[in-house]
Design an enzyme around this catalytic site. Structure first.
Site, PDB file in Angstrom:
ATOM      1  N   LYS A  40       0.848  -1.178   0.000  1.00 22.20           N
ATOM      2  CA  LYS A  40       0.000   0.000   0.000  1.00 22.20           C
ATOM      3  C   LYS A  40       0.884   1.227   0.000  1.00 22.20           C
ATOM      4  CE  LYS A  40      -0.984   2.580   2.808  1.00 22.20           C
ATOM      5  NZ  LYS A  40      -0.441   3.969   3.138  1.00 22.20           N
ATOM      6  N   THR A  54       5.781   5.783   2.111  1.00 24.39           N
ATOM      7  CA  THR A  54       4.845   5.524   3.211  1.00 24.39           C
ATOM      8  C   THR A  54       4.121   4.265   2.831  1.00 24.39           C
ATOM      9  OG1 THR A  54       3.142   6.304   4.647  1.00 24.39           O
ATOM     10  CG2 THR A  54       2.882   6.885   2.407  1.00 24.39           C
ATOM     11  N   GLU A 107      -0.908  10.268  -4.820  1.00 28.20           N
ATOM     12  CA  GLU A 107      -2.008  11.190  -4.564  1.00 28.20           C
ATOM     13  C   GLU A 107      -2.025  12.366  -5.530  1.00 28.20           C
ATOM     14  OE1 GLU A 107      -2.189  10.391   0.258  1.00 28.20           O
ATOM     15  OE2 GLU A 107      -1.112  12.123  -0.531  1.00 28.20           O
ATOM     16  N   ASN A 134      -3.969  16.561   0.602  1.00 29.36           N
ATOM     17  CA  ASN A 134      -3.126  16.580   1.793  1.00 29.36           C
ATOM     18  C   ASN A 134      -3.442  17.740   2.737  1.00 29.36           C
ATOM     19  OD1 ASN A 134      -0.913  14.366   1.745  1.00 29.36           O
ATOM     20  ND2 ASN A 134      -1.169  15.020  -0.378  1.00 29.36           N
TER      21      ASN A 134
END
Length: 383
Positions: A168, A179, A259, A378
């Site tokens: 992920k 991350t 993202e 974000n």
């Protein structure tokens, strides 16, 4: 199939109630043996989440019977109580599977600074244990998603043995892994030392060269588990290549799901005096926000590439630098080359090649463009 493509592994993904959405949020991967060899690499961030501290200690023993992973909370910066929560999670896995908690790795992902709801997580472990299956790999991969839009799996099959994996990650993608949580499994008959060598070699040129936004996570964890269930002991080099193949596949999936991104940027540095020089230059280019904005606007602004190169300590002569964007040599010998209007940047992938003309070494780093969607996502993450 992902982590259950290799013989000897069962997995599950369940909704424990950790996420407000009610979606799958807890995964369990179990190694049924006969081996329980393991290796792991973790974030190099000095601020480490409680599960990272726990799992680093577990991996020192080279044996992992199970991995429990949750999304919906990072359990980072939660103090001694957060570490106690990680310990309790491993203990619960040990109880329901009849294994030692010292052989249970734990991984978490989500918002930093908030303790996990243990009244939901611990019963979720029991639910996951009851749901374990050789077909549970996909649900496990879904359960570890946070801002990911898709779940990420990869497999590499060989003659009589295989490597599978899930990961992920969609933001805070920078060296020190990303991350990301990743679990790889293999049924090859190899020991923990062989797993460790293969994993470290693979992550060095795959996960460690994904640099989406220059931000390093507190929770990065990549584990490789070996069951030995195939009974086949492969050539170490062949095994290492299969591990690298799965890591490379997963790493590229992370980039493509970053993202807010609308462009995937492949930054290749060639002609470097050393590999370290090549990596440093590629990283500098990949982290240049002005360049990332230009790519988003489909502007082949090669001057921003040269500017990024110039901030490094790499060996090069500014008057010999060449830069190509999508195979058009837009900068030659440190000055304007081909007409920049020849560069077609309409498609998702953009290729930037910088030739330092100082040696024979090369390296590639993947990044993304900088978009308003990234800023929006974000700016509202904690809500």
């Amino acid at each position: 199939m992902s982590v259950t493509v290799a013989k000897g592994f069962h997995a599950a993904g369940v909704a424990a109630g950790i996420k407000d959405s009610g979606g799958l949020d807890l995964a369990l991967v179990v190694n049924r043996g006969p081996r329980r060899a393991a290796a792991g690499v973790f974030t190099s961030n000095r601020v480490k989440a409680a599960p990272v501290h726990w799992s680093e200690q577990v991996l020192k023993g080279g044996t992992v019977a199970a991995v429990v992973l949750n999304s919906g909370g990072a359990n980072a910066c939660t103090g001694p109580l957060g570490f106690q929560d990680t310990h309790a999670t491993a203990e619960r896995v040990g109880e329901v599977l009849d294994v030692s908690a010292a052989e249970v790795a734990v991984a978490s992902t989500g918002l930093i600074g908030v303790r996990l709801p243990m009244d939901k997580l611990l019963p979720g472990v029991t639910t996951a244990a009851d749901a374990l299956s050789e077909h549970g790999g996909e649900k496990a991969a879904i359960a570890i998603k946070t801002t990911d839009t898709v779940h990420k799996t990869a497999v590499a099959g060989r003659d009589g043995w295989s490597v599978g994996g899930m990961a992920k990650g969609a933001g805070m993608l920078a060296p020190g892994l990303a991350t990301m949580l990743a679990v790889l499994t293999t049924d090859a008959d190899v020991d923990s030392a062989t797993l460790d060598r293969a994993l470290r070699a693979a992550t060095r040129t795959t996960f460690d060269r994904v640099d989406s936004d220059g931000c390093m996570s507190t929770n990065d964890t990549v584990l490789l588990l070996g069951s030995g269930a195939s009974g086949v002991a492969p050539d170490p080099d062949e095994f290492a290549e299969a591990v690298r193949e799965v890591c490379a596949d997963l790493a590229l999936q992370l980039v493509k799901d970053a993202e807010g991104a609308s462009k995937d940027i492949r930054v290749e540095v060639v002609g470097a005096a050393t590999e370290d020089d090549a990596v440093e230059v590629a990283r500098s280019i990949a982290r240049n926000n002005l360049l990332k904005c230009a790519v988003h606007g489909e502007d082949p602004n090669w001057g921003r590439v040269l500017s990024a190169i110039g901030t490094t300590a790499a060996v090069f002569d500014p008057d010999r630098l060449n830069v190509s964007i999508n195979d058009v040599l837009v900068c030659e010998n440190g000055a304007a080359g081909a007409d920049r209007s020849l560069v077609d940047m309409r498609f998702r992938e953009v290729r930037i090649t910088a030739d330092l003309r100082a040696g024979e070494q090369a390296a590639t780093v993947w990044t993304n463009d900088l978009t308003a969607d990234y800023v929006h996502e974000n700016s509202a993450y904690s809500s």
